[in-house]
Scaffold this motif. Sequence first.
Motif, PDB file in Angstrom:
ATOM      1  N   UNK A   7       0.812  -1.215   0.000  1.00  0.00           N
ATOM      2  CA  UNK A   7       0.000   0.000   0.000  1.00  0.00           C
ATOM      3  C   UNK A   7       0.847   1.268   0.000  1.00  0.00           C
ATOM      4  N   UNK A   8       2.126   1.103   0.332  1.00  0.00           N
ATOM      5  CA  UNK A   8       2.959   2.293   0.458  1.00  0.00           C
ATOM      6  C   UNK A   8       3.003   3.051  -0.867  1.00  0.00           C
ATOM      7  N   UNK A   9       3.029   2.307  -1.944  1.00  0.00           N
ATOM      8  CA  UNK A   9       3.019   2.935  -3.260  1.00  0.00           C
ATOM      9  C   UNK A   9       1.817   2.399  -4.029  1.00  0.00           C
ATOM     10  N   UNK A  10       1.205   3.227  -4.838  1.00  0.00           N
ATOM     11  CA  UNK A  10       0.169   2.690  -5.710  1.00  0.00           C
ATOM     12  C   UNK A  10       0.777   1.604  -6.600  1.00  0.00           C
ATOM     13  N   UNK A  11      -0.044   0.604  -6.935  1.00  0.00           N
ATOM     14  CA  UNK A  11       0.454  -0.518  -7.726  1.00  0.00           C
ATOM     15  C   UNK A  11       1.071  -0.020  -9.026  1.00  0.00           C
ATOM     16  N   UNK A  12       0.392   0.901  -9.651  1.00  0.00           N
ATOM     17  CA  UNK A  12       0.995   1.574 -10.804  1.00  0.00           C
ATOM     18  C   UNK A  12       0.614   3.045 -10.729  1.00  0.00           C
ATOM     19  N   UNK A  13       1.402   3.881 -11.384  1.00  0.00           N
ATOM     20  CA  UNK A  13       1.079   5.306 -11.257  1.00  0.00           C
ATOM     21  C   UNK A  13      -0.327   5.571 -11.752  1.00  0.00           C
ATOM     22  N   UNK A  14      -1.087   6.348 -10.996  1.00  0.00           N
ATOM     23  CA  UNK A  14      -2.471   6.589 -11.395  1.00  0.00           C
ATOM     24  C   UNK A  14      -2.549   7.408 -12.682  1.00  0.00           C
ATOM     25  N   UNK A  15      -2.980   6.759 -13.714  1.00  0.00           N
ATOM     26  CA  UNK A  15      -3.186   7.475 -14.967  1.00  0.00           C
ATOM     27  C   UNK A  15      -4.664   7.458 -15.265  1.00  0.00           C
ATOM     28  N   UNK A  16      -5.191   8.559 -15.770  1.00  0.00           N
ATOM     29  CA  UNK A  16      -6.612   8.564 -16.101  1.00  0.00           C
ATOM     30  C   UNK A  16      -6.913   7.480 -17.127  1.00  0.00           C
ATOM     31  N   UNK A  17      -8.020   6.749 -16.898  1.00  0.00           N
ATOM     32  CA  UNK A  17      -8.389   5.716 -17.845  1.00  0.00           C
ATOM     33  C   UNK A  17      -8.835   6.332 -19.152  1.00  0.00           C
ATOM     34  N   UNK A  18      -8.788   5.501 -20.191  1.00  0.00           N
ATOM     35  CA  UNK A  18      -9.268   5.989 -21.483  1.00  0.00           C
ATOM     36  C   UNK A  18     -10.695   6.494 -21.316  1.00  0.00           C
ATOM     37  N   UNK A  19     -10.979   7.641 -21.861  1.00  0.00           N
ATOM     38  CA  UNK A  19     -12.324   8.176 -21.772  1.00  0.00           C
ATOM     39  C   UNK A  19     -12.575   8.971 -20.516  1.00  0.00           C
ATOM     40  N   UNK A  20     -11.646   8.927 -19.568  1.00  0.00           N
ATOM     41  CA  UNK A  20     -11.830   9.718 -18.358  1.00  0.00           C
ATOM     42  C   UNK A  20     -11.572  11.186 -18.667  1.00  0.00           C
ATOM     43  N   UNK A  21     -12.282  12.072 -17.957  1.00  0.00           N
ATOM     44  CA  UNK A  21     -12.029  13.489 -18.198  1.00  0.00           C
ATOM     45  C   UNK A  21     -10.566  13.807 -17.868  1.00  0.00           C
ATOM     46  N   UNK A  22      -9.850  14.381 -18.806  1.00  0.00           N
ATOM     47  CA  UNK A  22      -8.443  14.681 -18.569  1.00  0.00           C
ATOM     48  C   UNK A  22      -8.324  15.871 -17.631  1.00  0.00           C
ATOM     49  N   UNK A  23      -7.619  15.693 -16.535  1.00  0.00           N
ATOM     50  CA  UNK A  23      -7.480  16.788 -15.581  1.00  0.00           C
ATOM     51  C   UNK A  23      -6.380  16.483 -14.596  1.00  0.00           C
ATOM     52  N   UNK A  24      -5.971  17.527 -13.876  1.00  0.00           N
ATOM     53  CA  UNK A  24      -4.932  17.340 -12.880  1.00  0.00           C
ATOM     54  C   UNK A  24      -5.517  16.790 -11.589  1.00  0.00           C
ATOM     55  N   UNK A  25      -6.593  17.433 -11.117  1.00  0.00           N
ATOM     56  CA  UNK A  25      -7.165  17.026  -9.840  1.00  0.00           C
ATOM     57  C   UNK A  25      -8.578  16.506 -10.056  1.00  0.00           C
ATOM     58  N   UNK A  26      -8.925  15.435  -9.347  1.00  0.00           N
ATOM     59  CA  UNK A  26     -10.287  14.916  -9.441  1.00  0.00           C
ATOM     60  C   UNK A  26     -11.257  15.870  -8.762  1.00  0.00           C
ATOM     61  N   UNK A  27     -10.810  16.439  -7.646  1.00  0.00           N
ATOM     62  CA  UNK A  27     -11.681  17.340  -6.883  1.00  0.00           C
ATOM     63  C   UNK A  27     -10.862  18.521  -6.380  1.00  0.00           C
ATOM     64  N   UNK A  28     -11.296  19.710  -6.746  1.00  0.00           N
ATOM     65  CA  UNK A  28     -10.651  20.931  -6.244  1.00  0.00           C
ATOM     66  C   UNK A  28     -11.702  21.749  -5.513  1.00  0.00           C
ATOM     67  N   UNK A  29     -11.382  22.147  -4.304  1.00  0.00           N
ATOM     68  CA  UNK A  29     -12.291  22.983  -3.518  1.00  0.00           C
ATOM     69  C   UNK A  29     -11.552  24.264  -3.184  1.00  0.00           C
ATOM     70  N   UNK A  30     -12.154  25.405  -3.512  1.00  0.00           N
ATOM     71  CA  UNK A  30     -11.509  26.689  -3.254  1.00  0.00           C
ATOM     72  C   UNK A  30     -12.343  27.538  -2.323  1.00  0.00           C
ATOM     73  N   UNK A  31     -11.770  27.874  -1.182  1.00  0.00           N
ATOM     74  CA  UNK A  31     -12.351  28.922  -0.342  1.00  0.00           C
ATOM     75  C   UNK A  31     -13.812  28.626   0.014  1.00  0.00           C
ATOM     76  N   UNK A  32     -14.105  27.353   0.285  1.00  0.00           N
ATOM     77  CA  UNK A  32     -15.489  26.949   0.493  1.00  0.00           C
ATOM     78  C   UNK A  32     -15.941  27.223   1.931  1.00  0.00           C
TER      79      UNK A  32
END
Lengths: 274, 321
Positions: A7-32
């Motif tokens: 668990x110390x490292x992800x099994x493989x580097x998390x890459x967005x799956x094909x068809x996944x929305x391309x982005x840096x962060x899955x969830x960004x919250x600003x000043x909420x």
Amino acid sequence: MPHDPSLAQPVRPPTPRAGAPAARAALEVHDLTVAYRRTPVLLDVDLEIPCGSMTAIVGPNGAGKSTLLKAALGLVPAATGAVRLFGKTLRAVRRSVAYVPQRESVDWEFPVSVLEVALMGRYGHLGWLRRPGARDRAIAMEALETMGIADLAGRQIGELSGGQQQRTFLARALAQQAELYLMDEPSAGVDAATERAIVDVLRRLRDQGRTVVAVHHDLSTVMAWFDRVVLLNVRVVAAGPAAATLTAETLAKTYGGRLTLLEEAAAVMRRAGA
Amino acid sequence: MSWAADLIRLATLEDANTRIVLLGCGILGAAAGSVGSLAVLRGRALVGDAVAHAALPGVCLAWLVLGDRSLPVLLLGALGSGLLGVATIAAIRAQPRIREDAAIALVLSTFFGAGIVLSRMVQNVPGGHRAGLDGLILGSAASLVRQDVFAIGVVAAAALGAVLLFFKELRLLCFDRSFAASLGRPVGAFDLALLAAVCLIAIAGLPAVGVVLVVALLVIPGAAARFWSDRLAAVVILAGLFGAAAALAGTALSAVLPAPAGARVRGWPTGPLIALAAAGLFAGSLVAAPRRGLIARLLGARRLAAPQQGAPDALPEERSR
């Protein structure tokens, strides 16, 4: 670290799956900021949850953990602030987001079967008027199989044990085939076997490059299960990789003067060898 | 034996008026039972009760102010004050420290009190004693005319059509509102639509069942139906059938029961008899329904409790109820 080394490292580097929305962060919250009757429940929350991570939201009762998930989904109105999912607005990516409410939030005597609940995970893809088809049924059955409750498909949900009810909720989320899973205490009050099954499924999602954010109440397991932690008490006290974020100091700050919890936290730190 | 003759006339549907009355009550019961069962599952059982009670002052005001005694006008007044009652409940609930059940009780009793005061004023106005307001309080199905049945039919068709069309969405909303909202469903609008359907059915049912007991037709059939099935579609359909049966039975009873000696008005008020008929269906379901009824559960418990040879430690099947 005494926990499972895989668990110390992800099994493989998390890459967005094909068809996944391309982005840096899955969830960004600003000043909420979210307030209930003029009392802030969340104050100036800033967060960034990377794609393909498994994050625990940890904090005392009334810290705003559930509210944070609800605000991310637009279920409670925000006084200020903005939420972005995969760099887009909620409206644009809603079908890529699955939500698992707290188990106690529904009436389990309601006249529906386990399969019908799992099928509700397909409703977001169906619209208002279309009924679930053969493919939706296959997806829902597969989700029930993944959660180990395919044999209960025809049961009325009131006949289930607490663990089986939680598995049903998880199956509904799996049937959504989402990229981001927001879960409110998915392992609260379930038996050990169900807890294990839930963690396995969450890890499998993470290993597929999907993102899991779960409100978690058990300080003794958070380090072993999750890559990342958000310590929340109305404000974000600390956030980041689990091992670096969970320190005696940040826990003390999160839980304030609550002695029993401080002791529990100290025990966690001793076990973790920090 | 005039009531026997009444019974025969009723059973043979020989009288055109009887046919109209029974048709109206049957449709009303079906719509109230099925839509009411959904409202109960959504936790909105008492709203229909509040709307019906809150409708009374509107009826009286319509009669006093407009001086029009035709039923459609009275029902418009009912709708107006019924909706005002719902809005008042929402406004009171928005206050801190007042819960919904308290808000409903407060509005229900206040509006009904105002309604009774106003109805006395109506009865003091020349011609007022014939305004038929007593019929609206406890129900007088025999007074239904073709227009009323038409209004009931329109409301019932609209409500049942909407339930059929949006059945999947209603199941989602009633079971798990926050999950429905997470899918982007306009749960507020759906709640409002369900509430509107309950209100319209309650108002359309006033002449037949009366403001006091409309709630019986909304709530009891769904509660009875739940004993017979674990499937929502079956529960809703069965609730409709139970509602229709209770409404028809209550109406028939009010027509054929011999009136108490010395009674000024002929026949019995319909609302109480419909409520009792519905309660009878509920009691029957509670006792005799297969698997979920009292008898079936008692027999099932005895089977579990019976000593099983060779397996003294056998645990009963794990179940949360």
